[in-house]
Design a protein around this motif. Structure first.
Motif, PDB file in Angstrom:
ATOM      1  N   ASP A 105       0.812  -1.220   0.000  1.00 51.21           N
ATOM      2  CA  ASP A 105       0.000   0.000   0.000  1.00 51.21           C
ATOM      3  C   ASP A 105       0.842   1.266   0.000  1.00 51.21           C
ATOM      4  N   ARG A 106       2.185   1.133   0.048  1.00 52.80           N
ATOM      5  CA  ARG A 106       3.069   2.292  -0.056  1.00 52.80           C
ATOM      6  C   ARG A 106       3.539   2.516  -1.495  1.00 52.80           C
ATOM      7  N   VAL A 107       3.070   1.671  -2.417  1.00 49.70           N
ATOM      8  CA  VAL A 107       3.342   1.860  -3.843  1.00 49.70           C
ATOM      9  C   VAL A 107       2.018   2.264  -4.493  1.00 49.70           C
ATOM     10  N   ILE A 108       1.933   3.519  -4.912  1.00 52.34           N
ATOM     11  CA  ILE A 108       0.680   4.080  -5.396  1.00 52.34           C
ATOM     12  C   ILE A 108       0.643   4.106  -6.913  1.00 52.34           C
ATOM     13  N   ASP A 109      -0.412   3.543  -7.491  1.00 55.22           N
ATOM     14  CA  ASP A 109      -0.659   3.619  -8.926  1.00 55.22           C
ATOM     15  C   ASP A 109      -1.483   4.875  -9.185  1.00 55.22           C
ATOM     16  N   ILE A 110      -0.844   5.903  -9.743  1.00 54.45           N
ATOM     17  CA  ILE A 110      -1.504   7.198  -9.890  1.00 54.45           C
ATOM     18  C   ILE A 110      -2.665   7.135 -10.885  1.00 54.45           C
ATOM     19  N   GLU A 111      -2.652   6.139 -11.771  1.00 56.00           N
ATOM     20  CA  GLU A 111      -3.710   6.058 -12.783  1.00 56.00           C
ATOM     21  C   GLU A 111      -5.016   5.516 -12.213  1.00 56.00           C
TER      22      GLU A 111
END
Length: 234
Positions: free
Chosen positions: A84-90
Motif C-alpha cells: 500500500d506504499r506503492v501508489i498507482d496514480i492512474e
C-alpha cells in the motif's frame, strides 16, 4: 518512475475538473511534495529488477508513486515497503470509468486499467463480468458510455474484455495486475474501438492480435508485451 514522464504530453490523470498530461502530473507532484516537506526522487526504469529493489531498500523511501506499469513492477519486488506504499496514480482516473460501467444493467463487476499502446503511451482497457456475454448488446453499451458526462470521450475504454468470471482475491477484489498482464491475450472475447466517435466496438480477432504484435515491433515497443516472471519463494 514518474520522472521519466517529464515532457510527456499524453494524458496521465483525469479528474472531475480537468485532464492532466504526464508532464503536468510530474510537475505538480514535485510541487506538492516540496510543500509537504518531502523530496521527490526518480527511479531509473532501465535498471534490472534486482538493482532497482536494492537501491530502494538502501534509500529512506516512504512512498512510491508510479504509473500503472511501474507500480505493477515494484509491487512484485522485494523493496522493503508494504504494497500500500506503492501508489498507482492512474487508479484515480480509472475508478470513474469503473463506476460508470457498473451502473449499466447486466454488468456484475468491472475493472478499468491501462495497457500499452503499440505506438506510444497507454490505452484504456476495461474488463466486465456478465452472466452471458452473448446477451450483451454492445451497440447499446457503446451508446450508454457516449452519453456519460462524468467520463467524457477519453474515459471510454478502447478495449473491452467480456468475461463470465473475472479473477478475484479471497476477499473478492478484482486482480487488476493479472488483467494488465493478460491484456488482450485471453480466451474471453475482447472488442476494440478505434478511430473517432461514434463509439463502435468490433471483435478483436486472432489476426487483429497478430497485427497488434507486429505494430509493437515496428515501433520498437515489443518488450512491453513480455509478461513478467512470477517470483516464488524458496
Amino acid at each position: 518512475m514518474l520522472l521519466d514522464r517529464i515532457g510527456d504530453s499524453h494524458p496521465g490523470l483525469r479528474t472531475r475538473e480537468r485532464e492532466w498530461t504526464w508532464d503536468e502530473v510530474v510537475t505538480e507532484s514535485n510541487r506538492r511534495g516540496a510543500l509537504a516537506g518531502a523530496t521527490v526522487v526518480g527511479i531509473n526504469p532501465t535498471r534490472d529488477d534486482d538493482t532497482v529493489a536494492a537501491e530502494i531498500r538502501q534509500t529512506d523511501c516512504r512512498l512510491i508513486v508510479a504509473d500503472t506499469h511501474g507500480a505493477a513492477r515494484l509491487q512484485r519486488l522485494d523493496i522493503g515497503l508494504p504494497p500500500d506504499r506503492v501508489i498507482d496514480i492512474e487508479n484515480a482516473s480509472t475508478l470513474v470509468t469503473e463506476r460508470v460501467l457498473r451502473r449499466y444493467p447486466g454488468i456484475l463487476a468491472a475493472a478499468a486499467y491501462a495497457v500499452p499502446d503499440p505506438r506510444s503511451g497507454d490505452l484504456l482497457m476495461a474488463a466486465i463480468e456478465v452472466r452471458d456475454p452473448a446477451c450483451l448488446d454492445l451497440e447499446a453499451l457503446a451508446g450508454y458510455l457516449s452519453k456519460q458526462d462524468d467520463i467524457g470521450g477519453k474515459g471510454i475504454p478502447r478495449l473491452l474484455r467480456i468475461s463470465t468470471l473475472l479473477p478475484t482475491t479471497g476477499s473478492n477484489k478484482i486482480m487488476k495486475h493479472l488483467l494488465r498482464q493478460h491484456r488482450w491475450d485471453t480466451d474471453d472475447p475482447v472488442h476494440r474501438w478505434s478511430g473517432r466517435p461514434p463509439v463502435r466496438y468490433t471483435p478483436l480477432t486472432a489476426a487483429d492480435k497478430r497485427g497488434l504484435a507486429d505494430e509493437f515491433a515496428v515501433h520498437g515497443r515489443e518488450h512491453l508485451l513480455v509478461r513478467p516472471e512470477v517470483r516464488r519463494n524458496g
